[in-house]
Design a protein around this motif. Sequence first.
Motif, PDB file in Angstrom:
ATOM      1  N   GLU A 153       5.381  -2.756  -7.816  1.00  0.00           N
ATOM      2  CA  GLU A 153       4.032  -3.015  -8.329  1.00  0.00           C
ATOM      3  C   GLU A 153       3.720  -2.033  -9.470  1.00  0.00           C
ATOM      4  OE1 GLU A 153      -0.305  -3.613  -6.273  1.00  0.00           O
ATOM      5  OE2 GLU A 153       0.537  -1.577  -6.192  1.00  0.00           O
ATOM      6  N   THR A 154       3.471  -2.569 -10.655  1.00  0.00           N
ATOM      7  CA  THR A 154       3.186  -1.741 -11.827  1.00  0.00           C
ATOM      8  C   THR A 154       1.688  -1.527 -11.968  1.00  0.00           C
ATOM      9  OG1 THR A 154       2.990  -3.632 -13.302  1.00  0.00           O
ATOM     10  CG2 THR A 154       5.211  -2.719 -12.973  1.00  0.00           C
ATOM     11  N   GLU A 155       1.333  -0.668 -12.921  1.00  0.00           N
ATOM     12  CA  GLU A 155      -0.089  -0.464 -13.220  1.00  0.00           C
ATOM     13  C   GLU A 155      -0.722  -1.767 -13.703  1.00  0.00           C
ATOM     14  OE1 GLU A 155      -2.237   1.883 -12.757  1.00  0.00           O
ATOM     15  OE2 GLU A 155      -0.848   3.333 -11.884  1.00  0.00           O
ATOM     16  N   ASP A 156       0.031  -2.528 -14.495  1.00  0.00           N
ATOM     17  CA  ASP A 156      -0.489  -3.804 -14.971  1.00  0.00           C
ATOM     18  C   ASP A 156      -0.705  -4.774 -13.805  1.00  0.00           C
ATOM     19  OD1 ASP A 156      -1.016  -5.851 -17.167  1.00  0.00           O
ATOM     20  OD2 ASP A 156       0.655  -6.807 -16.090  1.00  0.00           O
ATOM     21  N   PHE A 182      -1.407  -3.964 -10.775  1.00  0.00           N
ATOM     22  CA  PHE A 182      -2.583  -3.497 -10.038  1.00  0.00           C
ATOM     23  C   PHE A 182      -3.868  -3.836 -10.790  1.00  0.00           C
ATOM     24  CE2 PHE A 182      -5.711  -0.129  -9.020  1.00  0.00           C
ATOM     25  CZ  PHE A 182      -5.943  -0.502  -7.710  1.00  0.00           C
ATOM     26  N   GLU A 183      -3.863  -3.691 -12.097  1.00  0.00           N
ATOM     27  CA  GLU A 183      -5.056  -4.033 -12.882  1.00  0.00           C
ATOM     28  C   GLU A 183      -5.371  -5.524 -12.768  1.00  0.00           C
ATOM     29  OE1 GLU A 183      -7.324  -2.128 -14.288  1.00  0.00           O
ATOM     30  OE2 GLU A 183      -6.168  -0.465 -13.407  1.00  0.00           O
ATOM     31  N   ILE A 236       6.880   3.804  -4.980  1.00  0.00           N
ATOM     32  CA  ILE A 236       5.517   4.198  -5.346  1.00  0.00           C
ATOM     33  C   ILE A 236       5.060   5.302  -4.396  1.00  0.00           C
ATOM     34  CG2 ILE A 236       3.126   3.412  -5.591  1.00  0.00           C
ATOM     35  CD1 ILE A 236       4.238   0.643  -6.239  1.00  0.00           C
ATOM     36  N   ILE A 256      -0.307   7.539  -4.805  1.00  0.00           N
ATOM     37  CA  ILE A 256      -0.698   6.436  -5.687  1.00  0.00           C
ATOM     38  C   ILE A 256      -1.142   5.232  -4.866  1.00  0.00           C
ATOM     39  CG2 ILE A 256       0.079   4.851  -7.492  1.00  0.00           C
ATOM     40  CD1 ILE A 256      -0.232   7.736  -8.416  1.00  0.00           C
ATOM     41  N   ARG A 303      -4.901   3.461  -4.999  1.00  0.00           N
ATOM     42  CA  ARG A 303      -5.120   2.030  -5.235  1.00  0.00           C
ATOM     43  C   ARG A 303      -5.942   1.403  -4.117  1.00  0.00           C
ATOM     44  NH1 ARG A 303       0.884   0.426  -7.823  1.00  0.00           N
ATOM     45  NH2 ARG A 303       0.601   1.705  -9.710  1.00  0.00           N
TER      46      ARG A 303
END
Length: 431
Positions: free
Chosen positions: A300-303, A305-306, A341, A345, A349
């Motif tokens: 799971e990337t930051e993108d 998650f966004e 991860i 972090i 989230r």
Amino acid sequence: MPKSVNIFTMGCSKNRVDSEMLIRQLTENGYDVYYEAEKGKYDYVAINTCGFIDDAKTESIEIILHYIEEKAKKKVGKIVVFGCLSERYKNDLIQEMPEVDAWFGKFELEKMLNYFGAKYYDNLMPMRTVTTPKHYAYVKISEGCNRTCSFCAIPRITGCYKSRKMEDIMAECQCLVNQGAKELILIAQDLSFYGCDIYKKPMLAQLMEQIATQIKGLHWLRIHYTYPAHFPLDVLDVMAKYPNICKYIDIALQHISTPVLKAMRRNIGKQETLELIDQFRKRVPGLTLRTTLLVGHPGETEDDFEQLVDFVKSVRFDRLGVFAYSNEEGTYAFENYDDNIPQEIKQQRVDAIMELQQKISTEINQQKIGKEIEVLIDRKEGDYYVGRSQGDSPDVDGEVLVDASAKLKLGDFITAKVYDADEYDLYAQIL
């Protein structure tokens, strides 16, 4: 003198049903059975464990250790452990906790009764002794799961999906209502798949319709734990048609990013998920929508998650829970992915989603001020009766606090007017 047993249940409502079946059998055999009694001396303590994720496993182990200490103080005779944790880790636990007198898996009721010196009665009706307030009860319509989600150990614990026959479920429902239940809550690991094994097609809608029309005295029917891929859309039509079916869906969507959903092996993508939610709200006006999300899945990337944050903002779920990924032995993710991860972090989230949801929930509840709602009264606390609306399921959702200006009975349905609200609960006056 009859022997005494104190039974504890960890984990989900499905485990509660298993404990209720054990209580019924032991009571029929002449045992004095207590449910989660805090004080007293007992010949046996029986602990129904959860083995789903780390937090649940830790909680189950802690209560076992507590009663090992109580046994050393001679406040407990023998300790019996059963359920998901011992189904999954029995051999290891036997070595680590020799003070426990007997270990049983999730599906060993007859063996457990034999240990107690009790007979197994296969035609008891009611099948179980309800441990909830008598005006509502859970009805488990299947065991097991055929899904192959990367993160989930449940199929490994419970085996393949096994639907109960519709006529058996109907008989149990009528018996529960005859005993005083006004609300029935259908539960399973995956309600969406009900019937596919024994009837060769999804039969949840047909089951709901039969219960709604044929179970005399039922006021509310609620469904819990549905799965999004291949969701049986005829459920929506039945839900919209019958006033005694709660306009409430609990569906574990887990994520919205298509790459994450693919890695999770969910068999559904972003666009299909959005279209499904659109169908829910178009076909069932006034629907309360509850979901569960999972953050921190490997990859799971930051993108990603966004995208999830934006999804929560735009859909505005009425109810939402979120968990951090737990790297569980025996799962597809454990064997094929790197848990890359950091826990810090993951927790950030989780906190970000819950902070957002609290704001959304507050806004949704504030919009209910001034409206009249039907409330089922569960209990009395201080100056309030505490109840629930159609949009509130026991233990997992908010509640409605009704000014105790009139004398009410537990299990009463009343009409009340909302005069205040916070992020989870409503405050109302009886009309």
